[in-house]
Design a protein around this motif. Structure first.
Motif, PDB file in Angstrom:
ATOM      1  N   GLU A  93    -127.852 -96.792 -80.031  1.00 25.13           N
ATOM      2  CA  GLU A  93    -127.394 -96.414 -78.696  1.00 25.13           C
ATOM      3  C   GLU A  93    -127.354 -97.619 -77.767  1.00 25.13           C
ATOM      4  O   GLU A  93    -126.360 -97.844 -77.046  1.00 25.13           O
ATOM      5  CB  GLU A  93    -128.297 -95.331 -78.126  1.00 25.13           C
ATOM      6  CG  GLU A  93    -127.837 -94.830 -76.752  1.00 25.13           C
ATOM      7  CD  GLU A  93    -128.758 -93.755 -76.194  1.00 25.13           C
ATOM      8  OE1 GLU A  93    -128.725 -93.559 -74.967  1.00 25.13           O
ATOM      9  OE2 GLU A  93    -129.493 -93.126 -76.979  1.00 25.13           O
ATOM     10  N   TRP A  96    -124.522 -99.982 -78.932  1.00 27.34           N
ATOM     11  CA  TRP A  96    -123.187 -99.436 -78.689  1.00 27.34           C
ATOM     12  C   TRP A  96    -122.857 -99.349 -77.202  1.00 27.34           C
ATOM     13  O   TRP A  96    -121.680 -99.320 -76.835  1.00 27.34           O
ATOM     14  CB  TRP A  96    -123.060 -98.070 -79.352  1.00 27.34           C
ATOM     15  CG  TRP A  96    -123.055 -98.165 -80.858  1.00 27.34           C
ATOM     16  CD1 TRP A  96    -122.892 -99.292 -81.606  1.00 27.34           C
ATOM     17  CD2 TRP A  96    -123.240 -97.096 -81.790  1.00 27.34           C
ATOM     18  NE1 TRP A  96    -122.953 -98.995 -82.949  1.00 27.34           N
ATOM     19  CE2 TRP A  96    -123.174 -97.661 -83.095  1.00 27.34           C
ATOM     20  CE3 TRP A  96    -123.458 -95.725 -81.664  1.00 27.34           C
ATOM     21  CZ2 TRP A  96    -123.302 -96.885 -84.247  1.00 27.34           C
ATOM     22  CZ3 TRP A  96    -123.599 -94.957 -82.807  1.00 27.34           C
ATOM     23  CH2 TRP A  96    -123.521 -95.526 -84.087  1.00 27.34           C
ATOM     24  N   MET A  97    -123.858 -99.313 -76.341  1.00 26.48           N
ATOM     25  CA  MET A  97    -123.585 -99.379 -74.901  1.00 26.48           C
ATOM     26  C   MET A  97    -123.005-100.748 -74.529  1.00 26.48           C
ATOM     27  O   MET A  97    -122.176-100.864 -73.625  1.00 26.48           O
ATOM     28  CB  MET A  97    -124.861 -99.096 -74.111  1.00 26.48           C
ATOM     29  CG  MET A  97    -125.300 -97.641 -74.160  1.00 26.48           C
ATOM     30  SD  MET A  97    -126.810 -97.335 -73.208  1.00 26.48           S
ATOM     31  CE  MET A  97    -126.190 -97.547 -71.546  1.00 26.48           C
ATOM     32  N   HIS A  99    -121.557-102.900 -77.016  1.00 25.51           N
ATOM     33  CA  HIS A  99    -120.408-103.156 -77.888  1.00 25.51           C
ATOM     34  C   HIS A  99    -119.911-101.808 -78.403  1.00 25.51           C
ATOM     35  O   HIS A  99    -120.210-101.416 -79.536  1.00 25.51           O
ATOM     36  CB  HIS A  99    -120.800-104.068 -79.047  1.00 25.51           C
ATOM     37  CG  HIS A  99    -121.581-105.283 -78.655  1.00 25.51           C
ATOM     38  ND1 HIS A  99    -121.002-106.376 -78.051  1.00 25.51           N
ATOM     39  CD2 HIS A  99    -122.906-105.563 -78.759  1.00 25.51           C
ATOM     40  CE1 HIS A  99    -121.933-107.288 -77.826  1.00 25.51           C
ATOM     41  NE2 HIS A  99    -123.096-106.813 -78.231  1.00 25.51           N
ATOM     42  N   ARG A 100    -119.162-101.123 -77.590  1.00 26.46           N
ATOM     43  CA  ARG A 100    -118.764 -99.753 -77.909  1.00 26.46           C
ATOM     44  C   ARG A 100    -117.738 -99.723 -79.045  1.00 26.46           C
ATOM     45  O   ARG A 100    -116.653-100.307 -78.930  1.00 26.46           O
ATOM     46  CB  ARG A 100    -118.179 -99.071 -76.676  1.00 26.46           C
ATOM     47  CG  ARG A 100    -117.811 -97.602 -76.889  1.00 26.46           C
ATOM     48  CD  ARG A 100    -117.175 -97.006 -75.642  1.00 26.46           C
ATOM     49  NE  ARG A 100    -116.788 -95.623 -75.873  1.00 26.46           N
ATOM     50  CZ  ARG A 100    -117.595 -94.577 -75.678  1.00 26.46           C
ATOM     51  NH1 ARG A 100    -118.824 -94.781 -75.225  1.00 26.46           N
ATOM     52  NH2 ARG A 100    -117.178 -93.352 -75.916  1.00 26.46           N
ATOM     53  N   ASP A 102    -114.951 -97.792 -81.653  1.00 30.49           N
ATOM     54  CA  ASP A 102    -113.997 -96.688 -81.556  1.00 30.49           C
ATOM     55  C   ASP A 102    -114.451 -95.495 -82.379  1.00 30.49           C
ATOM     56  O   ASP A 102    -114.124 -94.349 -82.062  1.00 30.49           O
ATOM     57  CB  ASP A 102    -112.615 -97.145 -82.033  1.00 30.49           C
ATOM     58  CG  ASP A 102    -112.041 -98.248 -81.173  1.00 30.49           C
ATOM     59  OD1 ASP A 102    -112.070 -98.103 -79.938  1.00 30.49           O
ATOM     60  OD2 ASP A 102    -111.568 -99.260 -81.730  1.00 30.49           O
ATOM     61  N   LEU A 122    -123.282 -91.125 -76.185  1.00 28.18           N
ATOM     62  CA  LEU A 122    -122.195 -91.955 -75.664  1.00 28.18           C
ATOM     63  C   LEU A 122    -120.826 -91.323 -75.860  1.00 28.18           C
ATOM     64  O   LEU A 122    -119.809 -91.953 -75.572  1.00 28.18           O
ATOM     65  CB  LEU A 122    -122.228 -93.321 -76.370  1.00 28.18           C
ATOM     66  CG  LEU A 122    -123.550 -94.091 -76.257  1.00 28.18           C
ATOM     67  CD1 LEU A 122    -123.510 -95.339 -77.129  1.00 28.18           C
ATOM     68  CD2 LEU A 122    -123.837 -94.458 -74.817  1.00 28.18           C
ATOM     69  N   LEU A 124    -119.175 -90.673 -78.620  1.00 24.17           N
ATOM     70  CA  LEU A 124    -118.405 -91.447 -79.598  1.00 24.17           C
ATOM     71  C   LEU A 124    -117.962 -90.547 -80.754  1.00 24.17           C
ATOM     72  O   LEU A 124    -118.705 -89.667 -81.193  1.00 24.17           O
ATOM     73  CB  LEU A 124    -119.259 -92.574 -80.170  1.00 24.17           C
ATOM     74  CG  LEU A 124    -119.538 -93.787 -79.288  1.00 24.17           C
ATOM     75  CD1 LEU A 124    -120.496 -94.724 -80.003  1.00 24.17           C
ATOM     76  CD2 LEU A 124    -118.235 -94.512 -78.983  1.00 24.17           C
TER      77      LEU A 124
END
Length: 413
Positions: A93, A96-97, A99-100, A102, A122, A124
């Protein structure tokens, strides 16, 4: 696409002690590299199981590996990995906040827990793959093994919670449907094979000993691989030897199974025609497969059968049991012959048919190579997998956003 791959137990950079894990690691690395070659930004998240591994490294093949500090930096059994998935999710988490991705793709049920906890916080899109399903594993149990009921319940929750499920074979899609997953939420993306490494070139580089016909089987010696069926079939096939490749040092379970197979060979009077090769490296495997008159895949259940693909890519006919992924890979009467599981007589009959008919034997080899190139190359696997990712993204966009940031820390799926 920016793709997050989550696989808690397969680092492409780690040194593994078990031959089956080595092959899974190499296969996964080939997939990651193929996606990177196709222009996708791939980051692989795996649990740190060795203190000497770097936290984050970009490989020569263009993808990045992140070793997640979750639990001790040592190999863990599956039941020991499970309690670390909350920490794993928290790391995902946070990363990914910044480096989000797809889409986030989990490659096992344990990593699926961490993936879905982090991704829900997030909003996703997620994709889930199960190496095997516990419902299939439970059918193989003969008593005394661990209770799989809790894992079955978790797999059902994970399958329904993912935006799309990538199955390894058609049979797995049917199993998922019986678990309540809508058929539109799953698709088959089969294993790929490196058709530039596994080739028909170099035929006969490892000749059969004493002028015998040669059968080759490969995989970590385990009861579900059905090597005892191959050994028993050998007793019905004079002038034939069996080479079994697989296993590794310090693998007690594989060593026990090897001892059982050799005892069976002694009992049947074929011990001197059975050769246990141990672990065979990827570099040596093509020559070994090309040396076979027939490659055997006698598994009792196998959703992830790479050896059959490698043999077909090497132009060798396959005799395989009609189970799981083998039913998808081997076209009966075209690239090989399918037989019932646990049937040494059927295996022996199929082998005799192929050896006695050089025209059919050669035609199966040519058709197998063609099928490997057109259906199972890494280029084709990437196209199919990206299509599944795009379906997951569309499914995610169609759903209302109901999960607030930080929900993963609640620890509930």
């Amino acid at each position: 696409m920016r793709i997050a791959m989550v696989s808690d137990d397969i680092s492409p950079l780690a040194t593994c002690g078990r031959a089956d894990t080595d092959r899974r690691k190499a296969h996964s690395a080939e997939l990651f590299a193929a996606l990177a070659r196709a222009g996708h930004d791939v980051t692989v998240y795996t649990r740190r199981d060795n203190p000497d591994l770097p936290e984050r490294v970009t490989t020569a093949h263009g993808y990045t590996v992140v070793h997640v500090p979750a639990g001790p930096a040592a190999p863990l059994a599956e039941d020991e990995v499970l309690p670390t998935m909350g920490t794993f999710a928290g790391f995902l988490e946070a990363d990914w906040m910044r480096h989000r991705p797809d889409v986030a793709h989990a490659h096992s049920w344990t990593s699926g827990i961490a993936t879905q906890l982090a991704a829900r916080a997030l909003s996703l899109p997620t994709v889930q793959t199960f190496a095997t399903l516990s419902v299939a594993e439970s059918a193989l149990q003969s008593g005394g093994e661990m209770d799989l009921s809790s894992r079955m319940r978790l797999e059902r929750v994970l399958a329904k919670g993912a935006h799309h499920v990538v199955a390894t074979c058609s049979e797995q899609v049917f199993e998922l449907s019986r678990m309540g997953l809508p058929r539109t939420r799953a698709s088959v993306v089969p294993s790929g094979v490196d058709v530039d490494h596994f080739t028909v070139a170099g035929f006969g580089t490892v000749p059969s000993s004493r002028g015998r016909y040669r059968l080759v089987a490969a995989g970590r010696p385990a009861p579900e691989d059905g090597f005892d069926t191959a050994v028993t079939a050998l007793s019905l096939l004079p002038d034939t030897e069996l080479v079994i490749a697989g296993g590794a040092a310090h693998d007690d379970a594989a060593a026990d199974e090897t001892d059982r197979l050799l005892a069976l060979a002694d009992e049947l009077g074929v011990r001197e025609r059975v050769h246990m090769e141990g672990h065979v490296t990827r570099d040596r495997m093509p020559a070994l497969l090309r040396s076979a008159d027939v490659v055997l895949c006698p598994s009792r259940y196998e959703p992830f059968r790479i050896v059959a693909l490698e043999a077909m890519a090497c132009g060798r006919p396959v005799v395989a049991t009609a189970v799981a992924s083998l039913r998808d890979i081997v076209v009966d009467g075209v690239t090989g012959l399918l037989v019932p599981p646990r049937s040494p007589h059927a295996v022996a009959t199929a082998v005799r048919e192929l050896i006695a008919d050089p025209v059919q034997h050669g035609a199966f080899g040519v058709a197998g190579r063609d099928r490997a190139e057109t259906r199972y190359s890494w280029g084709r696997a990437v196209v199919d997998l990206v299509g599944a990712y795009e379906r997951a993204v569309r499914q995610s966009l169609a759903e209302p956003v109901t999960v607030r940031a930080g929900a993963s820390r609640s620890g509930a799926l």
